[in-house]
Design a protein around this motif. Structure first.
Motif, PDB file in Angstrom:
ATOM      1  N   PRO A 272      -6.324   2.352  -3.120  1.00 26.11           N
ATOM      2  CA  PRO A 272      -5.321   3.412  -3.022  1.00 26.11           C
ATOM      3  C   PRO A 272      -3.945   2.858  -2.649  1.00 26.11           C
ATOM      4  O   PRO A 272      -3.822   1.914  -1.869  1.00 26.11           O
ATOM      5  CB  PRO A 272      -5.867   4.307  -1.907  1.00 26.11           C
ATOM      6  N   ALA A 273      -2.915   3.456  -3.226  1.00 29.09           N
ATOM      7  CA  ALA A 273      -1.530   3.083  -2.943  1.00 29.09           C
ATOM      8  C   ALA A 273      -0.644   4.298  -3.191  1.00 29.09           C
ATOM      9  O   ALA A 273      -1.007   5.190  -3.968  1.00 29.09           O
ATOM     10  CB  ALA A 273      -1.082   1.914  -3.811  1.00 29.09           C
ATOM     11  N   THR A 274       0.506   4.316  -2.530  1.00 24.78           N
ATOM     12  CA  THR A 274       1.388   5.477  -2.630  1.00 24.78           C
ATOM     13  C   THR A 274       2.828   5.061  -2.837  1.00 24.78           C
ATOM     14  O   THR A 274       3.322   4.140  -2.178  1.00 24.78           O
ATOM     15  CB  THR A 274       1.295   6.342  -1.356  1.00 24.78           C
ATOM     16  N   PHE A 275       3.491   5.749  -3.767  1.00 27.09           N
ATOM     17  CA  PHE A 275       4.944   5.648  -3.913  1.00 27.09           C
ATOM     18  C   PHE A 275       5.523   7.024  -3.629  1.00 27.09           C
ATOM     19  O   PHE A 275       5.080   8.020  -4.209  1.00 27.09           O
ATOM     20  CB  PHE A 275       5.360   5.205  -5.312  1.00 27.09           C
ATOM     21  N   ALA A 276       6.510   7.077  -2.736  1.00 28.99           N
ATOM     22  CA  ALA A 276       7.148   8.350  -2.391  1.00 28.99           C
ATOM     23  C   ALA A 276       8.661   8.193  -2.458  1.00 28.99           C
ATOM     24  O   ALA A 276       9.218   7.181  -2.024  1.00 28.99           O
ATOM     25  CB  ALA A 276       6.736   8.794  -0.988  1.00 28.99           C
ATOM     26  N   ALA A 277       9.320   9.200  -3.003  1.00 30.56           N
ATOM     27  CA  ALA A 277      10.782   9.229  -3.050  1.00 30.56           C
ATOM     28  C   ALA A 277      11.260  10.441  -2.273  1.00 30.56           C
ATOM     29  O   ALA A 277      10.714  11.546  -2.422  1.00 30.56           O
ATOM     30  CB  ALA A 277      11.275   9.297  -4.495  1.00 30.56           C
ATOM     31  N   LEU A 278      12.284  10.255  -1.451  1.00 31.04           N
ATOM     32  CA  LEU A 278      12.843  11.381  -0.705  1.00 31.04           C
ATOM     33  C   LEU A 278      13.695  12.227  -1.636  1.00 31.04           C
ATOM     34  O   LEU A 278      14.690  11.768  -2.191  1.00 31.04           O
ATOM     35  CB  LEU A 278      13.681  10.892   0.471  1.00 31.04           C
ATOM     36  N   SER A 279      13.288  13.455  -1.796  1.00 30.97           N
ATOM     37  CA  SER A 279      14.042  14.422  -2.580  1.00 30.97           C
ATOM     38  C   SER A 279      14.666  15.423  -1.606  1.00 30.97           C
ATOM     39  O   SER A 279      14.967  15.078  -0.469  1.00 30.97           O
ATOM     40  CB  SER A 279      13.121  15.104  -3.598  1.00 30.97           C
ATOM     41  N   ALA A 280      14.860  16.665  -2.040  1.00 34.19           N
ATOM     42  CA  ALA A 280      15.428  17.700  -1.174  1.00 34.19           C
ATOM     43  C   ALA A 280      15.040  19.054  -1.717  1.00 34.19           C
ATOM     44  O   ALA A 280      14.973  19.257  -2.935  1.00 34.19           O
ATOM     45  CB  ALA A 280      16.946  17.583  -1.114  1.00 34.19           C
ATOM     46  N   ARG A 281      14.784  19.995  -0.829  1.00 35.21           N
ATOM     47  CA  ARG A 281      14.394  21.336  -1.256  1.00 35.21           C
ATOM     48  C   ARG A 281      15.457  21.961  -2.154  1.00 35.21           C
ATOM     49  O   ARG A 281      15.133  22.741  -3.058  1.00 35.21           O
ATOM     50  CB  ARG A 281      14.144  22.235  -0.043  1.00 35.21           C
ATOM     51  N   VAL A 282      16.730  21.616  -1.930  1.00 30.39           N
ATOM     52  CA  VAL A 282      17.776  22.202  -2.770  1.00 30.39           C
ATOM     53  C   VAL A 282      17.665  21.732  -4.216  1.00 30.39           C
ATOM     54  O   VAL A 282      18.306  22.296  -5.106  1.00 30.39           O
ATOM     55  CB  VAL A 282      19.192  21.905  -2.225  1.00 30.39           C
ATOM     56  N   GLY A 283      16.859  20.728  -4.483  1.00 30.17           N
ATOM     57  CA  GLY A 283      16.614  20.299  -5.846  1.00 30.17           C
ATOM     58  C   GLY A 283      15.570  21.141  -6.556  1.00 30.17           C
ATOM     59  O   GLY A 283      15.337  20.961  -7.746  1.00 30.17           O
ATOM     60  N   SER A 284      14.952  22.066  -5.830  1.00 31.43           N
ATOM     61  CA  SER A 284      13.965  22.960  -6.426  1.00 31.43           C
ATOM     62  C   SER A 284      14.679  24.062  -7.200  1.00 31.43           C
ATOM     63  O   SER A 284      15.454  24.836  -6.620  1.00 31.43           O
ATOM     64  CB  SER A 284      13.088  23.582  -5.340  1.00 31.43           C
ATOM     65  N   ILE A 285      14.409  24.167  -8.489  1.00 33.86           N
ATOM     66  CA  ILE A 285      15.006  25.233  -9.299  1.00 33.86           C
ATOM     67  C   ILE A 285      14.424  26.584  -8.882  1.00 33.86           C
ATOM     68  O   ILE A 285      15.142  27.578  -8.737  1.00 33.86           O
ATOM     69  CB  ILE A 285      14.758  24.967 -10.797  1.00 33.86           C
TER      70      ILE A 285
ATOM     71  N   ASP B  89       0.819  -1.207   0.000  1.00 31.07           N
ATOM     72  CA  ASP B  89       0.000   0.000   0.000  1.00 31.07           C
ATOM     73  C   ASP B  89       0.856   1.262   0.000  1.00 31.07           C
ATOM     74  O   ASP B  89       0.419   2.309  -0.483  1.00 31.07           O
ATOM     75  CB  ASP B  89      -0.908   0.014   1.233  1.00 31.07           C
ATOM     76  N   LEU B  90       2.052   1.161   0.550  1.00 32.11           N
ATOM     77  CA  LEU B  90       2.949   2.304   0.638  1.00 32.11           C
ATOM     78  C   LEU B  90       4.377   1.845   0.373  1.00 32.11           C
ATOM     79  O   LEU B  90       4.865   0.909   1.004  1.00 32.11           O
ATOM     80  CB  LEU B  90       2.870   2.938   2.038  1.00 32.11           C
ATOM     81  N   ILE B  91       5.032   2.490  -0.590  1.00 38.59           N
ATOM     82  CA  ILE B  91       6.431   2.215  -0.890  1.00 38.59           C
ATOM     83  C   ILE B  91       7.192   3.530  -0.802  1.00 38.59           C
ATOM     84  O   ILE B  91       6.822   4.515  -1.451  1.00 38.59           O
ATOM     85  CB  ILE B  91       6.612   1.596  -2.295  1.00 38.59           C
ATOM     86  N   ILE B  92       8.236   3.558   0.013  1.00 37.50           N
ATOM     87  CA  ILE B  92       9.038   4.768   0.187  1.00 37.50           C
ATOM     88  C   ILE B  92      10.483   4.463  -0.189  1.00 37.50           C
ATOM     89  O   ILE B  92      11.097   3.544   0.365  1.00 37.50           O
ATOM     90  CB  ILE B  92       8.997   5.285   1.638  1.00 37.50           C
ATOM     91  N   CYS B  93      11.013   5.231  -1.129  1.00 35.07           N
ATOM     92  CA  CYS B  93      12.433   5.132  -1.477  1.00 35.07           C
ATOM     93  C   CYS B  93      13.162   6.180  -0.652  1.00 35.07           C
ATOM     94  O   CYS B  93      13.130   7.374  -0.971  1.00 35.07           O
ATOM     95  CB  CYS B  93      12.650   5.358  -2.970  1.00 35.07           C
ATOM     96  N   ALA B  94      13.805   5.736   0.421  1.00 34.97           N
ATOM     97  CA  ALA B  94      14.442   6.635   1.383  1.00 34.97           C
ATOM     98  C   ALA B  94      15.953   6.631   1.230  1.00 34.97           C
ATOM     99  O   ALA B  94      16.696   6.715   2.210  1.00 34.97           O
ATOM    100  CB  ALA B  94      14.050   6.235   2.807  1.00 34.97           C
TER     101      ALA B  94
END
Length: 221
Positions: free
Chosen positions: A113-126, A58-63
């Motif tokens: 319902p299912a969720t995939f989330a990847a940890l990004s970073a605010r510094v990746g915001s252009i 149901d939930l997959i997180i790439c941390a």
């Protein structure tokens, strides 16, 4: 019971996400390079490891993620750029999570319902970049954001109840940030994990393809 898969479960925030999710009653499966031999920069490793999983999640997180790789520190100027650092950053922070998503899609249910989330970073915001520096890390995270955003469009066609997002966890108190956190407010990994899981609890498919921070606020691309 929510079945949850954490990629990078041996890292500071990955371990905290696993612990907090378990405390919330999730059935958690954790995978990492140190414990399971999962190397996200090698697609064969991802495919081999995922073949050992059964059922859907149901939930997959790439941390996963790294700021300093093989001794390559964040650049202070364009003059410090080199091909090796750029390549390593993209392999670890963009290509790896994208390949995880590629093979994780088969683990997401289509009937609920299912969720995939990847940890990004605010510094990746252009749009949020006002000071420059950290060029290869920023660029790799920006690439990750684009990959997740594009994949979310495709995922909506096959998994109509799925949500696919990028998450900024804040500056977390881990070995990952210790040397660079002096100018930033930090939070313990356990608090960051609680924040992220709370954000995920509030998301719906209408939020798919977006970039959120630990408070649930949208981060500009």
């Amino acid at each position: 019971m929510t079945r949850t898969l954490i990629i990078g479960a041996s890292g500071g925030i990955g371990a905290a996400l696993s612990q907090i999710a378990q405390a919330r009653g999730h059935d958690v499966t954790g995978l990492s390079r140190s414990q399971d031999g999962l190397d996200i920069t090698e697609e064969a490793s991802i495919e081999r490891t995922f073949k050992n999983l059964s059922g859907s999640y149901d939930l997959i997180i790439c941390a996963t993620g790294a700021l300093v790789i093989d001794g390559n520190e964040p650049e202070k100027s364009v003059n410090a750029l080199n091909a090796q650092s750029l390549t390593l950053q993209f392999q670890t922070n963009a290509i790896g999570p994208a390949l995880v998503l590629k093979h994780a899609i088969q683990l997401l249910p289509k009937d609920r319902p299912a969720t995939f989330a990847a940890l990004s970073a605010r510094v990746g915001s252009i749009g949020d970049n006002k000071i420059g520096g950290w060029h290869s890390y920023r660029a790799a995270k920006a690439a990750l954001n684009q990959l997740i955003h594009g994949a979310s469009i495709e995922l909506a066609r096959s998994h109509k109840q799925a949500t696919c997002v990028c998450l900024h966890p804040g500056t977390v108190e881990t070995d990952f940030t210790a040397k660079y956190a002096a100018r930033h407010k930090t939070v313990p990994a356990s608090k960051a994990a609680e924040n992220l899981l709370s954000v995920l609890d509030g998301l719906t498919p209408s939020d798919s393809g977006k970039f959120f921070d630990y408070s649930g606020a949208k981060v500009p691309w």
